[in-house]
Design an enzyme around this catalytic site. Structure first.
Site, PDB file in Angstrom:
ATOM      1  N   LYS A   1       0.809  -1.218   0.000  1.00 18.11           N
ATOM      2  CA  LYS A   1       0.000   0.000   0.000  1.00 18.11           C
ATOM      3  C   LYS A   1       0.839   1.264   0.000  1.00 18.11           C
ATOM      4  CE  LYS A   1      -4.381  -2.001   1.384  1.00 18.11           C
ATOM      5  NZ  LYS A   1      -5.418  -2.207   2.412  1.00 18.11           N
TER       6      LYS A   1
ATOM      7  N   ARG B   1      -4.016  -9.973   4.609  1.00 14.83           N
ATOM      8  CA  ARG B   1      -4.362 -10.008   3.179  1.00 14.83           C
ATOM      9  C   ARG B   1      -3.142  -9.536   2.401  1.00 14.83           C
ATOM     10  NH1 ARG B   1      -6.237  -6.511  -0.616  1.00 14.83           N
ATOM     11  NH2 ARG B   1      -7.755  -7.281  -2.116  1.00 14.83           N
TER      12      ARG B   1
END
Ligand code: 8Y4
Length: 296
Positions: A228, A262
């Protein structure tokens, strides 16, 4: 002592959480994915990628047909279903992994569950589609309730919180209560702070530091940090250089109470989670890690 072993119910499957970290591999089936760029649009290629992730240690595969990238446009339900359902069906036929469908649409969730999915990963936490709760309830599916401020289109405009950990915690408690009020078994529910969803970089760091507070709610806690932007911003890396930072962040998240992670890079993430889990084992052995459930 063994109260750290708990069970997440996903239809006819039960999976233990709280001792061994569960790794969820990301399977994008969007042509505009962040990184894989439509490489897995073909169900056969998608299954090959999923099989590799399962081989590498993924217990769950998250199949997503709608980009939740900041500013992304919504995808029509028919298009999302056409991407997701054949992949879910093929995964059910060819693997034993738990299959999660990343969608906010009840019709897509129902079609994926009908094709054999076990879990609905709803980044809206049942808020975008009034029919989602009853679909999840009717199938006894696992449900991931994720926090997001705003919508994928608007969420990064000006994220604002007075106390991000408290507000995300209060939101997740409220959404879990709403799910249970709609008839969803609490044993089916997992919570997720939604790293990157309507948060500044500082909010993401504050949430990672505050994970122990969220882990005390005694639902399995899923955390997604893989590749991210806040990691890229800190370390000055483009998306394909973010693996080291992703592994560091997930290791800390696991030690702080995340029980499901995840990830895109399953093999490397499994090793990192193993290291964190091994240290937690040691702490439990010596009575220095409090894993007691609390409802407050
Ligand atoms: C590169 C690749 C850079 C991917 C950023 C990204 C979460 C999630 C996403 C999460 C849950 C992403 C669907 C964002 N993140 N679902 N979905 N939790 N439950 N960005 O954190 O992977 S998509």
């Amino acid at each position: 002592m063994s109260d750290s072993l708990r069970s997440w119910t996903c239809r006819d499957r039960r999976i233990e959480w709280g001792e061994r970290t569960l790794v969820m591999g990301v399977l994008n089936v969007t042509p505009d994915s962040f990184y894989d760029g439509g490489v897995y649009a073909d169900p056969h290629r998608a299954v090959a990628h999923a099989s590799e992730m399962i081989e590498d240690g993924a217990a769950l595969i998250d199949v997503g047909g709608e980009s939740s990238r900041p500013g992304a446009d919504p995808v029509p339900a028919e298009e999302e279903m056409a991407r997701v359902v054949p992949v879910v069906a093929a995964l059910r036929a060819e693997t034993h992994a738990l299959i999660s469908v990343d969608t906010t649409k009840a019709v897509v969730a129902r079609a994926a569950l009908e094709a054999g999915a076990h879990i609905v990963n709803d980044i809206s936490a049942l808020r975008f589609d009034p029919d989602m709760a009853s679909v999840v309830r009717d199938y006894g599916a696992g449900l991931i309730l994720m926090h997001m401020q705003g919508t994928p289109r608007t969420m990064q405009a000006s994220p604002t919180y007075a106390d991000v950990v408290r507000e995300v915690g209060d939101f997740l408690k409220e959404r879990a209560a709403a799910a249970e009020a709609a008839g969803i078994d609490r044993a089916c529910i997992a919570l997720d702070p939604g790293i990157g969803f309507g948060k500044t970089f500082d909010h993401n760091w504050a949430l990672l530091a505050g994970l122990p507070t969220l882990a005390r709610f005694a639902y399995p806690l899923l955390v997604g940090v893989s590749r991210k932007r806040f990691l890229g911003a800190l370390c000055d890396r483009e998306v394909d250089g973010r693996l080291p930072a992703s592994l560091a962040a997930l290791t800390v998240a696991v030690r702080a109470g995340a029980s499901i992670i995840r990830v895109h890079d399953v093999k490397e993430s499994c090793d990192a989670a193993r290291v964190a889990d091994r240290i937690s084992d040691e702490e439990r052995k010596h009575g220095r890690l409090d894993t007691t459930a609390s409802s407050s």
